[in-house]
Design an enzyme around this catalytic site. Structure first.
Site, PDB file in Angstrom:
ATOM      1  CG  ASP A 126       5.672  -8.786   9.756  1.00 27.84           C
ATOM      2  OD1 ASP A 126       6.783  -8.852   9.187  1.00 27.84           O
ATOM      3  OD2 ASP A 126       4.742  -8.060   9.358  1.00 27.84           O
TER       4      ASP A 126
ATOM      5  CD  GLU B 195       6.895  -7.265   3.828  1.00 22.33           C
ATOM      6  OE1 GLU B 195       6.931  -7.047   2.594  1.00 22.33           O
ATOM      7  OE2 GLU B 195       6.013  -7.986   4.354  1.00 22.33           O
TER       8      GLU B 195
END
Length: 484
Positions: free
Chosen positions: A78, A145
């Protein structure tokens, strides 16, 4: 049309550009997950997409090195989605608009996602290469994350045989990261007692701040728009009574808030306007040249009859914003200059009858992290707000013995004629969660130069990426030569 196809290493930038065409903000990872699964299947590699949207890909060793211990290569899928105020980009569906300037890859009017797209691209390139020398590779791409490390928390490390983990989520070449801070998300919520009132309405807009990563750049003491809004309103409240109507600012807990907007009713709007002019001039003096685009604008909305928060509740909100600590609050006693404990007020928003301030507390010491969260809880209680903490994750303690660190240091010296800098950082890395699950892991993090991550100024060095990729291949070859 490809923009990066002339850059070296060609295969790394090929995959990076493909990744940038796929929306992959935190919480929106289905498309990038399917891309990674398809990549593996097309190459006959074993692949798994787990329930946490983590992707695991296994590649056999180069011929002759099948008996070597696997090495885990890890990055996260991400990216942080930030854009300029005038950008029409839709992170849910639009590809990033890449361009090359002054030796850097950039994205027009948005974050680039070099954090951590370049890790995914480098690992995919290695998995795709036919001639690279390497032990068995266990590639791990984690989910979300940037919003609490949800993927790393859900990952079953029993799926992995490797005990050496190379994390590619650092943003400065020549640095080997061997420890990091832990964190905890704190949420302060003020109940809003709206009632109808007639008066002059003014909108305050604080914008143009540099922002940045609330871990790796917190030591720079950049302006936080949420804290500035509290200071401005406190200054104005000394001359006029204020009634809050709406407030918002920031976008991510782990991003230093670069903008805030406050809608108010003021008994004496001229006092509010004067406070805005005064504080803008004062902040430009305080921050000197480090916040060159800092702007405080006021918009008079005229007389209105509207729902406003009581003067008493408004005072409590302003008091909290004014009194809450922000930025570095403690420094490491053994590593001079390194921030030990900090906090960042990342998001302010009105939600379902509450004004909520979301804050990320970090520390390399669990006790200091807990203490700072308790300080916020006490302050919230004194100001009439509720408090909740969640998404806690552990830090990563420095290990005195690390064969992986020794190999990576030696390899760097041989390639570049100097030792890398070995340090711990204040930002959070997933290695802490991995070590919490698998105590015998040996972890090192590295990466190419990526500047101003989590901001629209984010840029990735082309030459540094080339060197970093060659360095990663040399380290893996070293894992084959040596029994580390």
């Amino acid at each position: 049309m490809p923009v990066l196809n002339q850059l070296m290493p060609e295969n790394v930038f090929h995959f990076f550009e493909e990744i940038c065409q796929i929306p992959h903000g935190s919480g929106n990872l289905d498309a990038i997950c399917r891309y990674c699964v398809r990549f593996a299947e097309e190459r006959g590699l074993k692949v798994l997409r787990d329930e946490g949207d983590n992707i695991l890909i296994w590649k056999e060793a180069s011929p002759g090195y099948e008996d070597r211990e696997p090495v885990v290569l890890q990055g996260h899928l991400d990216m942080v989605c930030e854009k300029t105020a005038d950008s029409g980009h839709d992170f849910a569906k639009d590809p990033l608009e890449l361009y090359v300037e002054d030796g850097f890859v950039k994205a027009r009017n948005t974050t680039l996602g070099g954090d951590d797209g370049i890790a995914v691209a480098m690992i995919l390139a290695l998995l795709d290469e036919k001639d690279a020398v390497h032990p068995p590779i266990e590639a791990v791409f984690t989910a979300d994350e940037e919003t609490g490390m949800g993927g790393a928390k859900a990952l079953d490390l029993q799926l992995l045989k490797g005990r050496k983990l190379i994390n590619i989520d650092s943003e400065e070449e020549g640095i080997l990261t061997v420890g990091c801070a832990g964190g905890i998300s704190c949420h302060t919520s003020f109940p809003l007692d709206f009632s109808s009132r007639e008066g002059e309405v003014v909108k305050i807009i604080i914008s143009g701040l540099t922002g940045g990563h609330s871990g790796s750049e917190i030591n720079r003491q950049r302006a936080n728009a949420l804290k500035l809004s509290g200071r401005l309103l406190y200054e104005a409240s000394r001359s006029t009574q204020l009634f809050l109507m709406d407030a918002g600012g920031g976008g991510k807990e782990n991003v230093i808030a670069s903008q805030a907007e406050i809608l108010l009713m003021a008994e004496h709007p001229s006092a509010l306007m004067e406070a805005a002019v005064k504080m803008e001039a004062l902040w430009k003096e305080e921050f000197m040249d480090e916040e060159p685009n800092l702007s405080v604008q006021t918009e008079k909305r005229g007389m209105q009859t509207a729902n406003v928060v009581s003067a008493e509740t408004t005072k409590k909100i302003v008091a909290y914003l004014m009194a809450a600590p922000d930025g570095p609050v403690g420094y490491n006693r053994t590593l001079p200059g390194l921030v030990e404990t900090s906090l960042n007020h990342g998001i302010m928003a009105v939600r379902e009858g509450y004004l909520t301030i979301d804050t990320l507390v970090r520390s390399s010491l669990g006790s200091k992290k807990a203490e700072l969260a308790e300080r916020l809880k006490i302050l919230a209680g004194l100001c009439g707000a509720s408090f909740r903490a969640d998404n806690e994750y552990p830090g990563w303690a420095y290990k005195k013995e690390s064969s992986l660190r020794e190999l990576m240091t030696r390899t760097y010296r041989e390639m570049f004629g100097r030792d890398p800098e070995v340090l711990t950082i204040h930002a959070g890395l997933e290695c802490g969660l991995f070590l919490d699950k698998k105590k015998d892991l040996d972890c090192v993090s590295f990466g190419p130069d990526i500047w101003d991550v989590h901001s629209v100024k984010e840029r990735l060095s082309i030459e540094s990426t080339e060197r970093s990729y060659e360095y990663l291949k040399a380290v893996l070859a070293g894992c084959c030569r040596e029994d580390i």
